[in-house]
Design a protein around this motif. Structure first.
Motif, PDB file in Angstrom:
ATOM      1  N   ALA A  73     -29.027   7.545 -56.668  1.00  0.00           N
ATOM      2  CA  ALA A  73     -28.942   6.101 -56.419  1.00  0.00           C
ATOM      3  C   ALA A  73     -28.974   5.339 -57.734  1.00  0.00           C
ATOM      4  N   ALA A  74     -29.820   5.783 -58.666  1.00  0.00           N
ATOM      5  CA  ALA A  74     -29.885   5.145 -59.983  1.00  0.00           C
ATOM      6  C   ALA A  74     -28.554   5.282 -60.712  1.00  0.00           C
ATOM      7  N   ALA A  75     -27.924   6.442 -60.590  1.00  0.00           N
ATOM      8  CA  ALA A  75     -26.626   6.650 -61.239  1.00  0.00           C
ATOM      9  C   ALA A  75     -25.572   5.704 -60.659  1.00  0.00           C
ATOM     10  N   THR A 104     -35.796   1.985 -54.263  1.00  0.00           N
ATOM     11  CA  THR A 104     -34.725   2.395 -53.348  1.00  0.00           C
ATOM     12  C   THR A 104     -34.748   1.578 -52.065  1.00  0.00           C
ATOM     13  N   GLY A 105     -35.918   1.081 -51.676  1.00  0.00           N
ATOM     14  CA  GLY A 105     -35.988   0.196 -50.508  1.00  0.00           C
ATOM     15  C   GLY A 105     -35.231  -1.099 -50.749  1.00  0.00           C
ATOM     16  N   ILE A 106     -35.349  -1.650 -51.954  1.00  0.00           N
ATOM     17  CA  ILE A 106     -34.598  -2.861 -52.306  1.00  0.00           C
ATOM     18  C   ILE A 106     -33.102  -2.563 -52.326  1.00  0.00           C
ATOM     19  N   MET A 107     -32.721  -1.414 -52.883  1.00  0.00           N
ATOM     20  CA  MET A 107     -31.309  -1.021 -52.899  1.00  0.00           C
ATOM     21  C   MET A 107     -30.766  -0.927 -51.472  1.00  0.00           C
ATOM     22  N   LEU A 108     -31.533  -0.282 -50.600  1.00  0.00           N
ATOM     23  CA  LEU A 108     -31.106  -0.120 -49.211  1.00  0.00           C
ATOM     24  C   LEU A 108     -31.012  -1.467 -48.507  1.00  0.00           C
ATOM     25  N   ALA A 109     -31.984  -2.336 -48.721  1.00  0.00           N
ATOM     26  CA  ALA A 109     -31.953  -3.663 -48.100  1.00  0.00           C
ATOM     27  C   ALA A 109     -30.722  -4.447 -48.556  1.00  0.00           C
ATOM     28  N   ALA A 110     -30.374  -4.341 -49.824  1.00  0.00           N
ATOM     29  CA  ALA A 110     -29.180  -5.038 -50.333  1.00  0.00           C
ATOM     30  C   ALA A 110     -27.910  -4.492 -49.691  1.00  0.00           C
ATOM     31  N   ALA A 111     -27.851  -3.180 -49.511  1.00  0.00           N
ATOM     32  CA  ALA A 111     -26.679  -2.572 -48.862  1.00  0.00           C
ATOM     33  C   ALA A 111     -26.582  -3.022 -47.403  1.00  0.00           C
ATOM     34  N   LEU A 112     -27.708  -3.075 -46.723  1.00  0.00           N
ATOM     35  CA  LEU A 112     -27.706  -3.535 -45.325  1.00  0.00           C
ATOM     36  C   LEU A 112     -27.288  -5.002 -45.238  1.00  0.00           C
ATOM     37  N   TYR A 113     -27.790  -5.821 -46.159  1.00  0.00           N
ATOM     38  CA  TYR A 113     -27.380  -7.224 -46.187  1.00  0.00           C
ATOM     39  C   TYR A 113     -25.875  -7.348 -46.399  1.00  0.00           C
ATOM     40  N   LEU A 114     -25.355  -6.532 -47.297  1.00  0.00           N
ATOM     41  CA  LEU A 114     -23.924  -6.581 -47.595  1.00  0.00           C
ATOM     42  C   LEU A 114     -23.087  -6.355 -46.343  1.00  0.00           C
ATOM     43  N   ALA A 143     -18.362  -0.256 -49.174  1.00  0.00           N
ATOM     44  CA  ALA A 143     -19.182  -0.584 -50.340  1.00  0.00           C
ATOM     45  C   ALA A 143     -20.668  -0.446 -50.009  1.00  0.00           C
ATOM     46  N   ALA A 144     -21.053  -0.835 -48.800  1.00  0.00           N
ATOM     47  CA  ALA A 144     -22.449  -0.722 -48.393  1.00  0.00           C
ATOM     48  C   ALA A 144     -22.886   0.735 -48.308  1.00  0.00           C
ATOM     49  N   VAL A 145     -21.989   1.607 -47.855  1.00  0.00           N
ATOM     50  CA  VAL A 145     -22.316   3.033 -47.790  1.00  0.00           C
ATOM     51  C   VAL A 145     -22.474   3.594 -49.203  1.00  0.00           C
ATOM     52  N   GLN A 196     -23.322   1.984 -51.861  1.00  0.00           N
ATOM     53  CA  GLN A 196     -24.526   1.382 -52.437  1.00  0.00           C
ATOM     54  C   GLN A 196     -25.799   1.871 -51.755  1.00  0.00           C
ATOM     55  N   GLY A 197     -25.722   2.198 -50.468  1.00  0.00           N
ATOM     56  CA  GLY A 197     -26.938   2.441 -49.713  1.00  0.00           C
ATOM     57  C   GLY A 197     -27.223   3.855 -49.249  1.00  0.00           C
ATOM     58  N   PHE A 198     -26.274   4.780 -49.358  1.00  0.00           N
ATOM     59  CA  PHE A 198     -26.500   6.129 -48.826  1.00  0.00           C
ATOM     60  C   PHE A 198     -27.651   6.848 -49.532  1.00  0.00           C
ATOM     61  N   PHE A 199     -27.578   6.969 -50.854  1.00  0.00           N
ATOM     62  CA  PHE A 199     -28.632   7.679 -51.580  1.00  0.00           C
ATOM     63  C   PHE A 199     -29.982   6.969 -51.468  1.00  0.00           C
ATOM     64  N   PRO A 200     -30.019   5.625 -51.539  1.00  0.00           N
ATOM     65  CA  PRO A 200     -31.302   4.964 -51.301  1.00  0.00           C
ATOM     66  C   PRO A 200     -31.871   5.246 -49.907  1.00  0.00           C
ATOM     67  N   ALA A 201     -31.016   5.302 -48.896  1.00  0.00           N
ATOM     68  CA  ALA A 201     -31.497   5.593 -47.542  1.00  0.00           C
ATOM     69  C   ALA A 201     -32.137   6.974 -47.474  1.00  0.00           C
ATOM     70  N   VAL A 202     -31.487   7.951 -48.089  1.00  0.00           N
ATOM     71  CA  VAL A 202     -32.046   9.312 -48.125  1.00  0.00           C
ATOM     72  C   VAL A 202     -33.381   9.299 -48.865  1.00  0.00           C
ATOM     73  N   ALA A 203     -33.445   8.589 -49.983  1.00  0.00           N
ATOM     74  CA  ALA A 203     -34.685   8.528 -50.773  1.00  0.00           C
ATOM     75  C   ALA A 203     -35.807   7.851 -49.985  1.00  0.00           C
ATOM     76  N   VAL A 204     -35.484   6.791 -49.269  1.00  0.00           N
ATOM     77  CA  VAL A 204     -36.503   6.079 -48.497  1.00  0.00           C
ATOM     78  C   VAL A 204     -37.044   6.958 -47.366  1.00  0.00           C
ATOM     79  N   VAL A 205     -36.157   7.570 -46.614  1.00  0.00           N
ATOM     80  CA  VAL A 205     -36.604   8.398 -45.486  1.00  0.00           C
ATOM     81  C   VAL A 205     -37.435   9.581 -45.985  1.00  0.00           C
TER      82      VAL A 205
END
Length: 132
Positions: free
Chosen positions: A14-16, A89-99, A109-111, A113-122
């Motif tokens: 996600a950072a990458a 990663t929660g902030i990253m995921l929230a931004a992707a969901l907002y998008l 674009a949301a996927v 931006q948000g796929f790796f953060p979602a995996v990290a959060v879960v």
């Protein structure tokens, strides 16, 4: 496999992604390839350059925060590291969901931006539950 390891791998990826977004939004915003990615004209890119750069810096800082969480976990500060990792990663995921909620055409674009953060959060939440 330890779920904290999976959370670390996902957070690093996600950072990458967010580092790459930083490059696009801050360093290459007016380049034709970047304009194609974001669907902007040369005029729109010129007018929004400062806003895009500011957003790019946010993306970079979120990526750095995710990596800080990963490094803390690797250094043995497991609970604190997972907390930092989850915040970033929660902030990253929230931004992707907002998008995607704000514009259904931005699903791809949301996927990205948000796929790796979602995996990290879960996986991070489950790993945190295992240590607390």
């Amino acid at each position: 496999m330890d779920l904290a390891v999976i959370a670390c791998i996902a957070a690093a990826l996600a950072a990458a992604v967010h580092g790459y977004i930083f490059v696009l939004e801050t360093l290459r915003w007016e380049e034709p390839g970047t304009r194609r990615v974001f669907g902007t004209s040369a005029e729109q890119a010129a007018q929004s350059k400062q806003l895009a750069a500011n957003q790019g810096v946010y993306n970079l800082l979120l990526g750095i925060a995710a990596l800080a969480g990963v490094l803390a976990i690797l250094a043995g500060a497991r609970v604190a590291g997972i907390a930092v990792l989850l915040a970033a990663t929660g902030i990253m995921l929230a931004a992707a969901l907002y998008l995607v909620v704000s514009d259904r055409t931005k699903g791809r674009a949301a996927v990205v931006q948000g796929f790796f953060p979602a995996v990290a959060v879960v996986t991070g939440l489950i790993a945190l539950g295992q240590v607390v």
